[in-house]
Design an enzyme around this catalytic site. Structure first.
Site, PDB file in Angstrom:
ATOM      1  N   ASN A 103       0.857  -1.189   0.000  1.00 39.46           N
ATOM      2  CA  ASN A 103       0.000   0.000   0.000  1.00 39.46           C
ATOM      3  C   ASN A 103       0.887   1.230   0.000  1.00 39.46           C
ATOM      4  OD1 ASN A 103      -2.455   1.529   0.302  1.00 39.46           O
ATOM      5  ND2 ASN A 103      -1.898   1.879   2.443  1.00 39.46           N
ATOM      6  N   HIS A 105       0.862   5.130   1.420  1.00 33.30           N
ATOM      7  CA  HIS A 105       0.137   5.981   2.369  1.00 33.30           C
ATOM      8  C   HIS A 105       0.785   7.368   2.367  1.00 33.30           C
ATOM      9  CE1 HIS A 105      -2.332   6.989   5.799  1.00 33.30           C
ATOM     10  NE2 HIS A 105      -1.272   7.562   6.328  1.00 33.30           N
TER      11      HIS A 105
END
Ligand code: GRF
Length: 208
Positions: A103, A105
């Site tokens: 991911n 972020h």
């Protein structure tokens, strides 16, 4: 050749950066939880299969997760890259892709987990902000950190200016992290990620 499924919710500029990076992998599909996600068009224009799993059409998070899991499994990807994906995934799905789901972020984790990271950074008066690529674990925005980029917070910055500065670095570090993953160089040891095989750095300082 390894394959990647990229999961988005909106604009898709990080997905675009991954597609443009000419990675040694096939982007098997781009999946969005929002039918109107702008990134879907870019993917389709590139001939990448797209699929929508609209979270609003499922009665619960578990039901959505199950549908998303099915969409991912169809492609049997080596890596799932969450790229501006704005839903929280349950432990079952995350567990299934342990060590194979990344991911990006928009903060220097562990600072500013969750939403509205740039506004909160400005509110707190931090002088350095940035972005992080990490492995996904069941605890939100907590997984082992692969690479971070730091940017200055400048006098006069508003949320949009700061977000844009960070986003430019997101587009630098996400393809780099995915390339390392594909090369099999990301070693998770005691909850931290070591980069095997060279002395490349797992951080970027951006002065712009
Ligand atoms: C990025 O800043 C990402 O880090 C955050 O949401 C934004 C999505 O941008 N989670 P895009 O869809 O990749 O353009």
């Amino acid at each position: 050749m390894k394959s990647i499924v990229v999961v988005i919710s909106g604009r898709g500029s990080n997905m675009e950066a991954l597609v443009r990076a000419d990675l040694p992998a096939r982007i098997a599909a781009v999946v969005s939880n929002r039918p109107e996600a702008a990134g879907l068009r870019f993917a389709a224009e590139r001939g990448i299969p797209t699929q929508v799993v609209d979270h609003e059409r499922y009665p619960s998070r578990d039901a959505f997760d199950a549908a998303l899991a099915q969409a991912l499994e169809r492609h049997d990807p080596d890596l799932v890259a969450l790229a501006g994906f704005m839903r929280v995934l349950g432990g079952d799905l995350v567990g299934r892709y342990e060590g194979r789901m990344l991911n990006i972020h928009p903060s220097l984790l562990p600072s500013f987990q969750g939403l509205h990271t740039h506004a909160r950074a400005l509110e707190q008066g931090v002088k350095v902000h940035g972005c992080t690529v990490h492995f996904v674990t069941p605890a939100l925005d907590h997984g082992p950190i692969v690479i971070q980029a730091a940017v200055p917070v400048l006098p006069g910055d508003d949320e949009a200016a700061l977000a844009a500065r960070v986003l430019r670095q997101e587009h630098v570090i996400y393809p780099r992290a995915v390339r390392w993953f594909l090369e099999g160089r990301l070693v998770i040891e005691h909850g931290a990620v070591r980069l095997a095989g060279s002395d490349e750095r797992q951080f970027v300082w951006s002065h712009e």
